[in-house]
Design a protein around this motif. Structure first.
Motif, PDB file in Angstrom:
ATOM      1  N   PRO A  97       5.730   3.806   0.397  1.00 36.81           N
ATOM      2  CA  PRO A  97       5.051   2.656   0.792  1.00 36.81           C
ATOM      3  C   PRO A  97       4.608   2.861   2.191  1.00 36.81           C
ATOM      4  CG  PRO A  97       7.119   1.826   0.369  1.00 36.81           C
ATOM      5  CD  PRO A  97       7.220   3.275   0.027  1.00 36.81           C
ATOM      6  N   HIS A  98       3.160   2.165   2.854  1.00 36.26           N
ATOM      7  CA  HIS A  98       2.958   2.551   4.283  1.00 36.26           C
ATOM      8  C   HIS A  98       3.889   1.217   5.085  1.00 36.26           C
ATOM      9  CE1 HIS A  98       0.227   5.736   3.675  1.00 36.26           C
ATOM     10  NE2 HIS A  98      -0.392   4.918   2.841  1.00 36.26           N
ATOM     11  N   ARG A  99       4.105   1.672   6.016  1.00 33.72           N
ATOM     12  CA  ARG A  99       4.864   0.509   7.099  1.00 33.72           C
ATOM     13  C   ARG A  99       3.591  -0.209   7.429  1.00 33.72           C
ATOM     14  NH1 ARG A  99       7.814   4.283  11.186  1.00 33.72           N
ATOM     15  NH2 ARG A  99       5.648   4.798  11.321  1.00 33.72           N
ATOM     16  N   PRO A 100       3.857  -1.645   7.650  1.00 34.01           N
ATOM     17  CA  PRO A 100       2.741  -2.464   7.883  1.00 34.01           C
ATOM     18  C   PRO A 100       1.785  -2.098   8.880  1.00 34.01           C
ATOM     19  CG  PRO A 100       5.002  -3.584   7.492  1.00 34.01           C
ATOM     20  CD  PRO A 100       5.145  -2.302   7.708  1.00 34.01           C
ATOM     21  N   ALA A 101       2.196  -1.481  10.061  1.00 34.06           N
ATOM     22  CA  ALA A 101       1.520  -0.969  11.122  1.00 34.06           C
ATOM     23  C   ALA A 101       0.208  -0.144  10.678  1.00 34.06           C
ATOM     24  CB  ALA A 101       2.331  -0.111  12.083  1.00 34.06           C
ATOM     25  N   TYR A 102       0.569   0.641   9.497  1.00 30.95           N
ATOM     26  CA  TYR A 102      -0.420   1.539   9.009  1.00 30.95           C
ATOM     27  C   TYR A 102      -1.026   1.122   7.699  1.00 30.95           C
ATOM     28  CZ  TYR A 102       1.885   4.976  12.144  1.00 30.95           C
ATOM     29  OH  TYR A 102       2.498   5.380  13.252  1.00 30.95           O
ATOM     30  N   TRP A 103      -0.862  -0.133   7.515  1.00 26.94           N
ATOM     31  CA  TRP A 103      -1.724  -0.854   6.606  1.00 26.94           C
ATOM     32  C   TRP A 103      -3.100  -0.641   6.786  1.00 26.94           C
ATOM     33  CZ3 TRP A 103       1.267  -5.643   4.819  1.00 26.94           C
ATOM     34  CH2 TRP A 103       2.181  -5.488   4.084  1.00 26.94           C
ATOM     35  N   LEU A 104      -3.313  -0.791   8.144  1.00 30.08           N
ATOM     36  CA  LEU A 104      -4.632  -0.891   8.704  1.00 30.08           C
ATOM     37  C   LEU A 104      -5.161   0.672   9.020  1.00 30.08           C
ATOM     38  CD1 LEU A 104      -7.077  -2.304  10.244  1.00 30.08           C
ATOM     39  CD2 LEU A 104      -5.715  -2.304  12.329  1.00 30.08           C
ATOM     40  N   ALA A 105      -6.217   1.141   8.194  1.00 32.01           N
ATOM     41  CA  ALA A 105      -6.574   2.455   8.249  1.00 32.01           C
ATOM     42  C   ALA A 105      -6.926   3.056   9.545  1.00 32.01           C
ATOM     43  CB  ALA A 105      -7.689   2.669   7.171  1.00 32.01           C
ATOM     44  N   PRO A 157       0.761  -1.237   0.071  1.00 31.98           N
ATOM     45  CA  PRO A 157      -0.066   0.055  -0.052  1.00 31.98           C
ATOM     46  C   PRO A 157       0.884   1.161   0.152  1.00 31.98           C
ATOM     47  CG  PRO A 157      -0.755  -1.490   1.643  1.00 31.98           C
ATOM     48  CD  PRO A 157       0.620  -2.040   1.074  1.00 31.98           C
ATOM     49  N   ARG A 158       0.712   2.067  -0.973  1.00 27.22           N
ATOM     50  CA  ARG A 158       1.405   3.477  -0.907  1.00 27.22           C
ATOM     51  C   ARG A 158       0.515   4.580  -0.993  1.00 27.22           C
ATOM     52  NH1 ARG A 158       6.159   2.813  -3.054  1.00 27.22           N
ATOM     53  NH2 ARG A 158       6.881   0.636  -3.966  1.00 27.22           N
ATOM     54  N   CYS A 159       1.221   5.634  -0.416  1.00 30.21           N
ATOM     55  CA  CYS A 159       0.450   7.108  -0.260  1.00 30.21           C
ATOM     56  C   CYS A 159       0.407   7.466  -1.604  1.00 30.21           C
ATOM     57  CB  CYS A 159       1.771   7.904   0.502  1.00 30.21           C
ATOM     58  SG  CYS A 159       0.878   9.713   0.513  1.00 30.21           S
ATOM     59  N   PRO A 160      -1.134   7.883  -2.146  1.00 33.43           N
ATOM     60  CA  PRO A 160      -1.037   8.604  -3.344  1.00 33.43           C
ATOM     61  C   PRO A 160      -0.708   9.858  -3.591  1.00 33.43           C
ATOM     62  CG  PRO A 160      -3.066   8.742  -2.129  1.00 33.43           C
ATOM     63  CD  PRO A 160      -1.990   8.025  -1.341  1.00 33.43           C
ATOM     64  N   TYR A 161      -0.305  10.528  -2.633  1.00 30.95           N
ATOM     65  CA  TYR A 161       0.503  11.916  -2.734  1.00 30.95           C
ATOM     66  C   TYR A 161       2.122  11.678  -2.827  1.00 30.95           C
ATOM     67  CZ  TYR A 161      -4.031  13.485  -1.164  1.00 30.95           C
ATOM     68  OH  TYR A 161      -5.112  13.908  -1.077  1.00 30.95           O
TER      69      TYR A 161
END
Length: 83
Positions: A47-55, A39-43
């Motif tokens: 890539p998001h760290r695994p802890a932040y894959w969960l919204a 998962p990546r930031c659209p801006y």
């Protein structure tokens, strides 16, 4: 048993969000298509760290902002996981 269903629903929400962000896949040159691996930031594209894959974790820990650039994350991510 309720906890198991909550975890299954949360996992399904993460999967739906990932697919919604990555389908159709990015185009690479001459008709080659691929799915984004993480998962990546659209801006900023980081890539998001695994802890932040969960919204839900991102909204609780970072107030819904990207951990790299501070851009707001989409509210849809949180709503899909809660649903």
């Amino acid at each position: 048993m309720l906890w198991l269903w909550l975890l299954v629903g949360l996992g399904a929400g993460i999967l739906v969000n990932g697919l919604a962000d990555n389908l159709p896949p990015d185009t690479l040159g001459v008709g080659v298509r691929r799915l984004s691996a993480l998962p990546r930031c659209p801006y900023c594209g980081a890539p998001h760290r695994p802890a932040y894959w969960l919204a839900l974790a991102a909204f609780l820990l970072r107030h819904g902002q990207c951990e790299h650039c501070g851009a707001p994350r989409r509210l849809r991510h949180l709503l899909v996981e809660l649903a």
